[in-house]
Write a protein that holds these residues in place. Structure first.
Motif, PDB file in Angstrom:
ATOM      1  N   ALA A  48       4.893   5.205  -1.011  1.00 11.31           N
ATOM      2  CA  ALA A  48       3.448   5.204  -1.226  1.00 11.31           C
ATOM      3  C   ALA A  48       2.845   6.464  -0.638  1.00 11.31           C
ATOM      4  O   ALA A  48       3.272   6.928   0.427  1.00 11.31           O
ATOM      5  N   ARG A  49       1.854   7.005  -1.342  1.00  7.97           N
ATOM      6  CA  ARG A  49       1.082   8.160  -0.875  1.00  7.97           C
ATOM      7  C   ARG A  49      -0.392   7.846  -1.050  1.00  7.97           C
ATOM      8  O   ARG A  49      -0.763   7.128  -1.978  1.00  7.97           O
ATOM      9  N   ASP A  50      -1.213   8.401  -0.172  1.00  7.43           N
ATOM     10  CA  ASP A  50      -2.654   8.257  -0.309  1.00  7.43           C
ATOM     11  C   ASP A  50      -3.076   8.939  -1.611  1.00  7.43           C
ATOM     12  O   ASP A  50      -2.697  10.085  -1.874  1.00  7.43           O
ATOM     13  N   ALA A  51      -3.871   8.239  -2.435  1.00  6.64           N
ATOM     14  CA  ALA A  51      -4.244   8.764  -3.745  1.00  6.64           C
ATOM     15  C   ALA A  51      -5.137   9.997  -3.658  1.00  6.64           C
ATOM     16  O   ALA A  51      -5.060  10.877  -4.514  1.00  6.64           O
ATOM     17  N   LEU A  52      -5.974  10.091  -2.641  1.00 10.29           N
ATOM     18  CA  LEU A  52      -6.886  11.231  -2.530  1.00 10.29           C
ATOM     19  C   LEU A  52      -6.223  12.483  -1.965  1.00 10.29           C
ATOM     20  O   LEU A  52      -6.475  13.582  -2.430  1.00 10.29           O
ATOM     21  N   SER A  53      -5.361  12.316  -0.976  1.00  2.84           N
ATOM     22  CA  SER A  53      -4.790  13.478  -0.289  1.00  2.84           C
ATOM     23  C   SER A  53      -3.323  13.748  -0.610  1.00  2.84           C
ATOM     24  O   SER A  53      -2.833  14.846  -0.370  1.00  2.84           O
ATOM     25  N   GLY A  54      -2.613  12.738  -1.075  1.00  4.13           N
ATOM     26  CA  GLY A  54      -1.174  12.873  -1.308  1.00  4.13           C
ATOM     27  C   GLY A  54      -0.353  12.670  -0.057  1.00  4.13           C
ATOM     28  O   GLY A  54       0.871  12.794  -0.070  1.00  4.13           O
ATOM     29  N   THR A  55      -1.013  12.330   1.047  1.00  2.00           N
ATOM     30  CA  THR A  55      -0.321  12.119   2.314  1.00  2.00           C
ATOM     31  C   THR A  55       0.625  10.929   2.212  1.00  2.00           C
ATOM     32  O   THR A  55       0.249   9.856   1.749  1.00  2.00           O
ATOM     33  N   PHE A  56       1.855  11.136   2.667  1.00  2.00           N
ATOM     34  CA  PHE A  56       2.877  10.087   2.671  1.00  2.00           C
ATOM     35  C   PHE A  56       2.425   8.931   3.551  1.00  2.00           C
ATOM     36  O   PHE A  56       1.959   9.133   4.662  1.00  2.00           O
ATOM     37  N   THR A  57       2.562   7.686   3.058  1.00  2.00           N
ATOM     38  CA  THR A  57       2.147   6.498   3.798  1.00  2.00           C
ATOM     39  C   THR A  57       3.346   5.680   4.276  1.00  2.00           C
ATOM     40  O   THR A  57       3.459   5.362   5.444  1.00  2.00           O
ATOM     41  N   TRP A  58       4.244   5.299   3.340  1.00  2.00           N
ATOM     42  CA  TRP A  58       5.422   4.529   3.706  1.00  2.00           C
ATOM     43  C   TRP A  58       6.472   4.642   2.610  1.00  2.00           C
ATOM     44  O   TRP A  58       6.184   5.070   1.496  1.00  2.00           O
ATOM     45  N   GLU A  59       7.709   4.245   2.954  1.00  2.00           N
ATOM     46  CA  GLU A  59       8.768   4.147   1.944  1.00  2.00           C
ATOM     47  C   GLU A  59       9.663   2.973   2.267  1.00  2.00           C
ATOM     48  O   GLU A  59       9.756   2.534   3.408  1.00  2.00           O
TER      49      GLU A  59
END
Length: 135
Positions: free
Chosen positions: A71-82
């Motif tokens: 998962a990545r944040d939709a606005l920034s593309g920052t990695f969230t989890w895998e």
């Protein structure tokens, strides 16, 4: 219909989110966020070829051929989890609904919490899974 813009990125899979951004998994194993005017907002490399992509709950979910759902944040593309499901069968579907993300391969159906990636449940039906869809 009049073409407003085009962008040649070698798209393999794509998704549209609730605010109109376009997300594309490219043939070169990249993920792009594209505005409705055709501008690239962010680009990320998930490390493997993507076989499924879904945008929901403010996130972009990607599943790779190698068996990693991320998962990545939709606005920034920052990695969230895998979450790793191991290699093997390609995704037959990736859906999201009510805070959960569902991944189907030929042999399993997995439900994860969309905010954390924590496993909710896993099922292995006796027959093959061909597709999934939330209603």
């Amino acid at each position: 219909l009049e073409e407003l813009w085009s962008l040649d990125v070698g798209v393999q899979v794509q998704a549209l989110d609730e605010v109109g951004s376009i997300y594309a998994g490219t043939n070169g194993s990249g993920v792009l966020a594209i505005s409705t005017t055709g501008d690239i907002q962010w680009e990320a490399d998930p490390g493997a070829v993507i076989d499924a992509l879904k945008a929901a709950d403010g996130q972009v979910f990607t599943n790779t051929v190698g068996g990693t759902l991320a998962a990545r944040d939709a606005l920034s593309g920052t990695f969230t989890w895998e979450s790793s499901r191991g290699g093997g069968a390609a995704a037959r579907g990736l859906e999201a609904d009510g805070g959960s993300i569902y991944l189907a391969t030929e042999n399993i159906l997995v439900a994860l919490d969309s905010s954390s990636g924590s496993s909710l449940w896993k099922a292995a039906p006796s027959g093959s899974i061909w597709a999934i869809e939330t209603l």
